[in-house]
Design an enzyme around this catalytic site. Structure first.
Site, short mmCIF file in Angstrom:
data_model
loop_
_atom_site.label_atom_id
_atom_site.label_comp_id
_atom_site.label_asym_id
_atom_site.label_seq_id
_atom_site.Cartn_x
_atom_site.Cartn_y
_atom_site.Cartn_z
N HIS A 104 0.85 -1.19 0.00
CA HIS A 104 0.00 0.00 0.00
C HIS A 104 0.89 1.24 0.00
O HIS A 104 1.77 1.37 0.85
CB HIS A 104 -0.91 0.01 1.23
CG HIS A 104 -2.01 1.03 1.15
ND1 HIS A 104 -1.83 2.34 1.55
CD2 HIS A 104 -3.28 0.93 0.71
CE1 HIS A 104 -2.95 3.01 1.36
NE2 HIS A 104 -3.85 2.18 0.86
N ASP A 136 -7.89 -1.84 4.20
CA ASP A 136 -6.49 -1.46 4.47
C ASP A 136 -6.23 -1.30 5.96
O ASP A 136 -5.45 -0.45 6.38
CB ASP A 136 -6.12 -0.16 3.74
CG ASP A 136 -6.36 -0.24 2.25
OD1 ASP A 136 -6.33 -1.36 1.73
OD2 ASP A 136 -6.57 0.82 1.63
N GLN A 146 30.31 46.65 -7.50
CA GLN A 146 29.84 46.85 -6.14
C GLN A 146 28.46 46.24 -5.93
O GLN A 146 28.19 45.60 -4.92
CB GLN A 146 29.81 48.34 -5.81
CG GLN A 146 29.46 48.66 -4.36
CD GLN A 146 30.49 48.10 -3.39
OE1 GLN A 146 31.68 48.31 -3.55
NE2 GLN A 146 30.02 47.36 -2.38
N LEU A 195 44.11 36.96 -6.71
CA LEU A 195 44.52 38.36 -6.61
C LEU A 195 45.96 38.55 -7.09
O LEU A 195 46.45 37.81 -7.93
CB LEU A 195 44.33 38.83 -5.17
CG LEU A 195 42.92 38.59 -4.59
CD1 LEU A 195 42.84 38.99 -3.13
CD2 LEU A 195 41.87 39.33 -5.41
N CYS A 213 49.10 36.75 -14.48
CA CYS A 213 49.01 36.79 -13.01
C CYS A 213 50.12 36.00 -12.33
O CYS A 213 50.52 36.32 -11.21
CB CYS A 213 47.64 36.30 -12.56
SG CYS A 213 47.19 34.69 -13.22
#
Length: 905
Positions: free
Chosen positions: A122, A158, A635, A674, A707
């Site tokens: 069930h 049931d 920003q 960075l 970089c």
């Protein structure tokens, strides 16, 4: 050996039962198959009669095995058992009745007849939702848990004792199908088999059902399944997804409901009877509002005449004229008729009005139909949904032909290209913002010029975006993630799209390299190999990762004696922002966006203000929004509350400001690549030719705008002067070709990226001279149009000097000497910097190389080479060079979150 085999066989056949299976469907078929695998004997299968000439799947597999199959239309009449049916059942001699998804009413003298009685599956956590529509009511009522029960069958109410139960969480946008496929089907099959074995072993419990929390809901029909639209959005959503294939209110059936977040897409209003406010027909579907003003999205609609359409096409549903087929299309249509006939074998002939589903087809037949046609017509973009939208043969052929002709594709994108004849081709460059799948002007109408650094000429104007453009882009990216196809896409399909992007980039690589050259000053050959070539490799690499993002299982101990499972899931973050630099516009986009998209996120991309063209060229999908830089764009991306991750490559001061803004706004995740002042240590036992060649490459590669460029070389004293002589000789050769056109294949060194940077490099050299360093070569701008800097060499550089500490980001070699044999001393000097992006060492002594590589405080260490990055190797710095990784598997984790789930069972 024979004794062991005998023991194994004895163990296999002990505690096995003679079973009667009473049920139907694929679920019944799988239960039957798995019970037989476990050694149980199925002595009879009792299922439903053939429908439209097609046998039930359970009957099909049982007949193939030679198992007796009985197809009774009913077991009782007017409440009384049919004698002939009961006698036929008793004749098989079953010890246990197994009833998987049994839809018939079985008499109690059948249920109680076997020695072990009967068990039935069930689809609810009894005693909740007793009755035939249990799965539906789990969703309609908004239950937080779903599950199934296996219980000892009773008189059909049931209410019998529980043998076994399992449960799972209900996800916000679960449907009947998703719950069934994810949990109820696979786990239910395992549980049925486990239950039978518990009975065979005499270990099966009988737990009485309580009346506390018990409920019984009736079967939903059209007459009682009208949705009340004057209630909260979540209740409407639950009603629609719970009813699945029965109508809601209004005049249509509603399919495919999902809750929306705060962002609601724009569209055309639609008055709906009974709703608290008008709906909105959008490109993704129909938005409905609840009484609480929250919204949900409905994907498909079906009208009273049976016609089904995408909700997004509501206003256009009657506008499509039927197409006239060509002779070739008619031939293909007849082949498709044959495919339909092969699937619908019970139908005498496939007429124009033959309905695929009314003729007995099921979901597996849809898959077969689509795949057979796609095999016949390679490259055809046919979807399973197309079958549901055109169920009759004539409508399906119309849909097929439109797909074949490409008529049902999305509108062609309108792009206002800036064109330029250059490098023996005409290049086309988008210059506007790209938001929600469309190129458009900046909200304020402003533009800015981009400059060709080779001659100072204007390439074209580009949009100069505003804060309003950012907000619109983020809203579009959020919508694409929450309700668009990208957020729901199968990971493997996502990978396919990234592979396709890489293929398209490769197809247009010469054009991309040309744009990159005139835009950033990179020499064409380098742009082709590295700027574009590595970008293609990056997208392909991360495309392969899409379907390999996975969690792990973790054993936990503290919860004993309960049984627990803890596992982790890797999930996308949502909307991400990426801010890329001007030195490698395309490659930096690829490094970040490929990992971001592979993880399943959507993104908003901000290029450097001075370099926008190659990033704009490849942003042609609504999961990527492109915002050419304006004054406050960066920003606003840092501050925006709907962005969950920001990836940045640029200077350390700007990185610090971004990190602060991201923390104060909504604590969004950040990765920062960075500044650098990468040391390169050259020992006297090096391969001198290689050390000179690679040392120059470490500084002058991409005209120093790199970089990881070696910001300072430390050369052992005994070879210092010879090293400098060789470098000067090579620089004189380099200078002869520096002023060449970067599009000339023989040019080795192009112009600096833009004028402000050029001026900064000249000032950098002036400071070096003032501080007392020896300017051996260069130091000035080349006297010609464009921003060409002489390759420059400084020696006698002392540790306190400005040029010893600060990054030039240009073609300036800064050399210091160190005493012979002073390994630890030169390591201290090399590490005496706040940066830690890259580093290098040249030596033939492997022990020395390994010692130095261990002590160098940098994210990447090159040994006897330099600039050798690869898409599979993580890239990122230490200290004030930032944190987080691009490339490699590590990069995926920057764009994923880990969720831990603990389940008690």
């Amino acid at each position: 050996m024979l004794f062991l085999l005998s023991c194994l066989l004895q163990n296999y056949y002990q505690n096995k039962l003679r079973l009667a299976l009473i049920g139907q469907s694929l679920f019944g078929q799988e239960v039957y198959t798995n019970l037989r695998k476990q050694g149980h004997r199925v002595v009879g299968v009792f299922t439903v009669p053939d429908r439209d000439g097609k046998a039930d799947p359970l009957a099909v597999v049982a007949e193939k095995d030679g198992t007796p199959v009985f197809k009774f239309p009913r077991w009782r009449v007017k409440g009384k058992p049919i004698t002939e049916v009961v006698e036929a059942y008793k004749a098989v001699g079953a010890e246990l009745n197994v009833m998987p998804f049994c839809s018939q009413f079985i008499p109690m003298n059948v249920i109680d007849h076997p020695a072990h009685g009967s068990i039935i599956y069930h689809p609810s956590i009894l005693p909740l939702h007793r009755g035939a529509s249990a799965i539906n009511w789990t969703l309609i009522n908004g239950d937080k848990k779903a599950g199934f029960s296996i219980f000892w069958a009773d008189d059909g109410l049931d209410t019998g004792p529980i043998l076994l139960q399992r449960e799972c969480p209900v996800e916000p946008n679960d449907t009947v199908d998703s719950l069934y496929n994810r949990f109820l089907f696979p786990e239910g099959i395992k549980a049925m088999v486990e239950s039978v074995q518990l009975i065979a072993d005499g270990k099966a419990p009988r737990v009485p059902q309580t009346e506390e929390g018990a409920s019984y809901e009736g079967i939903q029909k059209k007459s009682n399944s009208k949705v009340n639209l004057a209630q909260p959005a979540e209740a409407i959503h639950n009603w629609i997804r719970g009813h699945d294939k029965v109508p809601g209110a209004w005049t249509v059936t509603l399919y495919g409901s999902s809750m929306l977040g705060e962002s609601v897409p724009a569209g055309q209003p639609l008055e709906i009877e009974g709703a608290s406010q008008p709906g909105v027909v959008t490109k993704n579907g129909l938005v409905l509002y609840g009484s609480d003003s929250k919204a949900l999205m409905v994907k498909n609609l079906q009208f009273e005449d049976g016609k089904m359409i995408p909700a997004a096409k509501y206003f256009y549903s009657g506008d499509t004229a039927r197409v006239e087929l060509t002779d070739d299309e008619r031939k293909i249509a007849e082949e498709i008729r044959g495919i339909w006939k092969g699937i619908l074998s019970n139908v005498a002939a496939i007429e124009e009005t033959t309905d695929f589903f009314k003729s007995g087809a099921a979901s597996m037949d849809v898959v077969r139909l689509v795949e057979e046609i796609k095999q016949r017509c390679v490259g055809l973009q046919l979807q399973n949904e197309d079958v549901y939208m055109a169920t009759t043969f004539q409508d399906f052929i119309q849909t097929f032909v439109r797909r074949l002709r490409g008529e049902d594709q999305e509108e062609e994108m309108v792009i206002d290209y800036a064109t330029k004849d250059v490098n023996n081709m005409t290049v086309k460059m988008p210059w506007q913002c790209f938001i929600n799948g469309k190129f458009e002007d900046a909200e304020n109408g402003k533009t800015a010029n981009t400059i060709n650094p080779a001659d100072g000429s204007v390439i074209c104007k580009v949009a100069y975006a505003s804060v309003g453009d950012v907000d619109r882009a983020v809203a579009a990216a959020k919508e694409a993630f929450e309700v668009g196809p990208w957020g729901r896409m199968n990971p493997r399909d996502r990978g396919t799209l990234l592979y396709k992007l890489a293929d398209l980039m490769e197809e247009h690589q010469e054009e991309l390299a040309t744009i990159e050259s005139i835009d950033s000053g990179a020499v064409y050959t380098l742009a082709l190999k590295t700027h574009v070539g590595m970008s293609i490799q990056t997208f392909r690499y991360f495309a392969g990762w899409c379907d390999k993002i996975q969690g792990k299982t973790i054993p936990i101990n503290q919860a004993r004696p309960n049984r627990n499972l803890t596992f982790t899931k890797k999930e996308p973050l949502g909307v991400c922002a990426i801010i890329i630099p001007w030195n490698y516009p395309l490659m930096m986009l690829a490094w970040k966006s490929a990992a971001c998209l592979a993880a399943g996120n959507t993104l908003v991309l901000k290029p450097a203000q001075v370099r926008t063209h190659t990033p704009a060229y490849i942003t042609t999908d609504s999961v990527v929004d492109f915002i050419p830089a304006g004054g406050m764009v960066g920003q606003r991306l840092s501050d925006h509350p709907d962005i969950r991750k920001l990836g940045f490559t640029g200077s350390t001061p700007i990185g610090k400001q971004i990190m602060k803004s991201c923390a104060l706004s909504n604590l969004k995740k950040v990765s920062l690549e960075l500044g650098g002042k990468s040391p390169l240590i050259i020992f006297s036992d090096c391969d001198m030719d290689k050390a000179v060649r690679m040392g120059m490459s470490s500084v002058f590669f991409n005209k120093g705008e790199n970089c990881i460029a070696a910001g300072r070389l430390f050369v052992e004293e005994s070879i210092h002067d010879e090293y400098i002589r060789r470098v000067v000789r090579s620089l004189k050769i380099l200078f002869l070709i520096i002023v060449g056109d970067p599009l000339d294949r023989s040019t080795d060194h192009g112009p600096q990226n833009h004028k402000a940077h050029m001026d900064k490099l000249v000032e950098y050299c002036e400071v070096g001279v003032k501080e007392g360093a020896t300017l051996v070569y260069g130091g000035k701008q080349v006297d010609r149009p464009g921003f060409f800097m002489e390759p420059t060499l400084f020696t006698d550089v002392e540790d306190h000097m400005f040029i010893a500490k600060e990054e030039s980001f240009g073609p300036i070699m800064v050399v210091s000497k160190f005493k012979d044999g002073d390994i630890d001393g030169v390591l201290n000097r090399a590490n005496d910097t706040e940066f830690g992006l890259a580093s290098g060492v040249f030596t033939r002594d492997i022990n020395k190389a390994m010692y130095v590589s261990e002590k160098l405080d940098a994210g990447t260490v090159f040994v006897n080479t330099y600039n050798k990055t690869d898409v599979a190797s993580p890239f990122g710095g230490f200290k004030q060079s930032g944190f987080g990784k691009d490339l490699g598997e590590d990069a995926l984790n920057e764009y994923l979150r880990t969720k831990a789930v603990t389940v008690e069972y």
